[in-house]
Design an enzyme around this catalytic site. Structure first.
Site, PDB file in Angstrom:
ATOM      1  N   CYS A  23      11.490 -12.928   4.263  1.00 33.49           N
ATOM      2  CA  CYS A  23      12.342 -12.815   5.462  1.00 33.49           C
ATOM      3  C   CYS A  23      13.327 -13.974   5.608  1.00 33.49           C
ATOM      4  CB  CYS A  23      11.468 -12.723   6.704  1.00 33.49           C
ATOM      5  SG  CYS A  23      10.376 -11.281   6.707  1.00 33.49           S
TER       6      CYS A  23
ATOM      7  N   HIS B 144      21.782 -22.818  21.569  1.00 39.75           N
ATOM      8  CA  HIS B 144      21.189 -21.509  21.293  1.00 39.75           C
ATOM      9  C   HIS B 144      20.209 -21.604  20.122  1.00 39.75           C
ATOM     10  CE1 HIS B 144      24.235 -19.897  23.968  1.00 39.75           C
ATOM     11  NE2 HIS B 144      25.175 -20.459  23.235  1.00 39.75           N
TER      12      HIS B 144
ATOM     13  N   ASN C  68      10.916  -6.029  13.579  1.00 36.49           N
ATOM     14  CA  ASN C  68      11.119  -7.058  12.556  1.00 36.49           C
ATOM     15  C   ASN C  68      12.006  -6.470  11.454  1.00 36.49           C
ATOM     16  OD1 ASN C  68      11.021  -8.915  10.506  1.00 36.49           O
ATOM     17  ND2 ASN C  68       8.795  -9.141  10.493  1.00 36.49           N
TER      18      ASN C  68
ATOM     19  N   HIS D  81      10.281 -25.517   0.935  1.00 39.17           N
ATOM     20  CA  HIS D  81       9.427 -24.618   0.143  1.00 39.17           C
ATOM     21  C   HIS D  81       8.049 -25.242  -0.033  1.00 39.17           C
ATOM     22  CE1 HIS D  81       8.291 -21.527  -2.609  1.00 39.17           C
ATOM     23  NE2 HIS D  81       9.518 -21.104  -2.814  1.00 39.17           N
TER      24      HIS D  81
ATOM     25  N   HIS E 283      11.945  -6.546  20.415  1.00 37.32           N
ATOM     26  CA  HIS E 283      11.666  -5.382  21.265  1.00 37.32           C
ATOM     27  C   HIS E 283      12.554  -4.201  20.906  1.00 37.32           C
ATOM     28  CE1 HIS E 283      12.045  -2.887  24.938  1.00 37.32           C
ATOM     29  NE2 HIS E 283      10.758  -3.172  25.090  1.00 37.32           N
TER      30      HIS E 283
END
EC number: 2.3.1.-
Length: 492
Positions: free
Chosen positions: A220, A383, A420, A299, A416
């Site tokens: 991801c 943000h 994902n 990593h 929501h």
């Protein structure tokens, strides 16, 4: 009752300390400049002329000094990294025909796993606590009973999400496909031959000398890895455009077994994609939305637990799935800590860095039991875009970074509304902030993503111009309904 007057006083003490430390150079220079100005005003015109006349300039020295200054300035500007601009981006908006309400998902689950009611019950409990809404979408192949994870269906999903995002981006920016110099596509679990990048080249008839890359298996967080690769390429190729595509193809990755660790992705992952246009052209500075400031990659793959915490493998029945370890949140926390250690000195104001340093020295020398000071990253960013990997991920980062509900609103609402969507979720969150009209010129955005391996990557963007509320995009028809209240448990 808490002593509110004391807490208010402490708040203003901290604000005063931050202002003093962050503007220390200004406070030091002002008295010096005032002193010099008073001294000059006390001198008469004749005295100032005498001082000027007493200075002896040698023409050769002046020329050499001028040449040296010009040389140093040239070297500085030539060695300075090129600014990387985010011209614009577009997110795929799934059609309503792909919508999967909770009732539909559970009905399919019961029919597919009718011989294993415990697996159905487990998925229901996960869905109840997931933070997902009723409008998330799955690809057409996942709507069949049982699902049809064929190569053809996977290619159809890839074409739908990728081409739709690119079409929207080209329409927004008005650039021609022949102007694209660099193409990067990242998709972790679907890696066909020819590659997805070749599919894009074929569809849009891109130039034969385009520099194309296809990243797979990087989880991801691969979206920011693609941005990092594009940044490096744009540093060595002047006056170029880079097109970055971030997606995850859901069709071939439905798990039909009964291992709980492998059933989690079925409940959380949904279809999505984002297309991002980057450029190093100076003329794009005015219309570009953002400028890339920092990108830090961490990593933890050298550690065996971290390496295997998100792992694709076969279950005892030979069915392939993605296994999520129970240690995932702990490992993510360690990766985040390492990432923050690197990015903190780059972005935090001096006041926060000094407080962290003093606390660290105090714990080492005086009392190891002192509570460690957590830097206030709200001083560095307006943000936050936290990867919408699940409710637990967002909760943990909100707690560890001491963020308010508004700071994590974009992440929660993206989870929501869209679920994902893997590496593209960060861009749905950025789009949410823009759709709310909150992105102003000079605002700084911190994108944080986690991925298999295990990786934690973060990028810092600075807004180039105040962004007007868009009339299109993935949130156009629903932004007025958000934010919504998301209960801890949704009873199904």
């Amino acid at each position: 009752m808490p002593n509110f007057s004391t807490s208010v006083k402490l708040k203003y003490v901290k604000l005063g300390y931050q202002y003093l430390v962050n503007h220390i150079l200004t406070f030091l220079l002002i008295p010096i400049m005032v002193g010099v100005l008073i001294e000059l005003l006390s001198l008469g015109p004749d005295q100032i002329f005498e001082i000027w006349s007493s200075l002896h300039f040698n023409l050769l020295q002046v020329l050499c000094s001028s040449f040296f200054i010009i040389f140093i300035a040239t070297v500085y500007f030539m060695s300075k990294p090129r600014s990387i601009y985010l011209v614009d981006y577009a997110c795929f908006k799934p059609p309503v025909t792909c919508r999967v309400p909770f009732a539909t998902f559970m009905e399919h689950s019961r029919l597919i796993n009718r011989d294993n009611p415990k697996s159905v019950e487990f998925q229901m409990r996960i869905l109840e606590r997931s933070g997902l809404g009723e409008e998330t979408c799955l690809p057409p192949a996942s709507h069949y009973i049982p699902p049809k994870p064929t190569m053809e269906a996977a290619r159809c999903e890839a074409e739908l999400v990728i081409f739709s995002a690119i079409d929207d981006l080209l329409k927004k920016t008005g650039i021609k496909t022949k102007d694209i110099d660099i193409l990067i596509v990242n998709c972790s679990l679907f890696s066909p031959t020819p590659s997805l990048s070749a599919m894009v080249i074929n569809k849009y008839k891109l130039r034969s000398n385009i520099r194309s890359f296809n990243l797979s298996g990087m989880g991801c967080s691969a979206g920011l890895i693609s941005i990092d690769l594009a940044r490096d390429l744009l540093q060595v190729h002047p006056n170029s455009y880079a097109l970055v595509i971030s997606t995850e193809i859901i069709t071939p990755n439905y798990y039909s077994g009964n291992q709980r660790a492998m059933l989690l992705p079925n409940c959380l992952f949904r279809m999505g994609a984002a297309a991002i246009l980057l450029s190093n052209r100076r003329r794009e500075r005015r219309r570009a939305k953002y400028r890339l400031v920092h990108l830090v990659r961490t990593h933890k793959g050298a550690d065996d637990k971290a390496y295997r915490c998100v792992y694709e493998e076969e279950d005892p029945q030979g069915k392939v799935g993605i296994s999520l370890s129970k240690d995932l949140m702990v490992i993510a926390g360690e990766a985040l800590k390492s990432n923050i250690t690197t990015i903190g000195p780059l972005v935090l104001p001096a006041s926060e860095q000094l407080l962290f340093l003093f606390t660290l020295i105090g714990r080492k020398i005086f009392n190891p039991k002192w509570k460690p000071y957590i830097p206030d990253f709200k001083e560095a960013f307006e943000h936050f875009c936290i990867h919408a990997g699940g409710r637990a991920v967002i909760d943990e980062l909100q707690k560890n970074l001491q963020l308010s509900s508004e700071h994590v609103e974009a992440s929660r609402m993206t989870l929501h509304r869209f679920g994902n969507t893997s590496s593209s979720s960060l861009w749905y969150e950025m789009s949410y902030i823009e759709a709310k009209g909150r992105m102003k010129k000079g605002n700084r955005v911190w994108q944080i993503a986690f991925g298999s391996g295990f990786k934690c990557n973060s990028a810092v963007w600075k807004c180039n111009r105040t962004i007007t509320t868009p009339t299109d995009g993935p949130w156009a028809d629903c932004i007025d309904r958000y934010p919504v209240y998301i209960p801890e448990i949704v009873k199904l």
